[in-house]
Enzyme design. Sequence first.
Site, short mmCIF file in Angstrom:
data_model
loop_
_atom_site.label_atom_id
_atom_site.label_comp_id
_atom_site.label_asym_id
_atom_site.label_seq_id
_atom_site.Cartn_x
_atom_site.Cartn_y
_atom_site.Cartn_z
CG ASP A 82 -1.92 1.04 1.12
OD1 ASP A 82 -2.39 1.23 -0.01
OD2 ASP A 82 -2.29 1.64 2.28
CG HIS A 169 -5.11 8.29 3.33
ND1 HIS A 169 -4.81 9.32 2.55
CD2 HIS A 169 -5.34 7.29 3.21
CE1 HIS A 169 -4.63 8.33 1.45
NE2 HIS A 169 -5.03 7.00 1.86
N GLY A 170 -7.13 8.73 7.61
CA GLY A 170 -7.27 9.16 8.94
C GLY A 170 -8.61 9.50 9.36
CG HIS A 197 -6.42 4.66 -1.00
ND1 HIS A 197 -5.24 4.81 -0.79
CD2 HIS A 197 -6.77 3.97 -1.92
CE1 HIS A 197 -4.56 3.93 -1.32
NE2 HIS A 197 -5.36 3.38 -2.37
CB ALA A 199 -12.84 3.00 3.39
CB SER A 200 -11.27 4.59 8.90
OG SER A 200 -10.86 3.23 8.65
CG ASN A 219 -7.34 0.77 0.57
OD1 ASN A 219 -7.76 -0.38 0.16
ND2 ASN A 219 -6.04 1.31 0.36
#
Length: 279
Positions: A82, A169-170, A197, A199-200, A219
């Site tokens: 990644d 991200h994050g 990317h 996805a949290s 991800n």
Amino acid sequence: MPLVSTKELLTDARRNGYAVPAFPAHHLDMIRAVTETAEAMQSPVILQATPATLKQVGADFITAMVRTAADRVPVPVSLHLDHGDSFTTVIRCLRQGFTSVMIDGSHLPFQENIRLVKKVTEAAHAAGVPVESELGTIDASEMTDPADAEEFVTATGTDFLAPAFGTAHGVYRKAVRLDLARLEAIACRTGIPLVMHGASGVPPEEIRRSIRAGIAKVNFSTELKQIFSATLRRFLTDSPEETDPRKIFRVAREGVSDVIREKIAWTQSAGEPHRESPA
């Protein structure tokens, strides 16, 4: 079962309207949580390592752990690099047996990104390994232009593309706003599986809508790290006399498994390994 090609997984996902969840391979307990939960839910999964993880753990250790974990379960598992940061890192992972690699040239000017991805794609394809790349700036306002994406994919031969369409991200600091019309246009013009990317923190309904628009790989990382740390911290606070790492990390692994189960459900990948693909 032996590690499988990520291209095989994502091609089937795109054809059948689901996405393959990708989770971090930070350490053995995280790896086991992923593969054991995948087995329980009959879902294909991708375990992936960043250059920082490779530096901390070692590409040889990561490969050995993931391969051993994959051999123990009857569901498809692939091993992915990644956000590969250099051609050298990619080659190291290819030699270790990774079944897909990402080279991230999104910080470069457009033509330089093309040259880097093309170089990596030629090397990886010679080894029979597919390549993921990124265009646009995830975490920023520079979203991917569909026309640029078409040119980029044609010029590089990349197998999967991570476009910028509103994810980050994050931890998200504000409401998630995804440009799904842009995503759908990119999918139409490139014709390859797309990757989400960051996805949290993205609501499940937005993930499902993104899958319908072209996403085939999602991800997840931040939420797994958060729950692992929180569960570990809580257990050690409640059980200060416990010193057995086997017991301590088992509790954290179980906490992570709950999150993985949720994400597999969101990507609609449960039960996919045994579906017969249409001719």
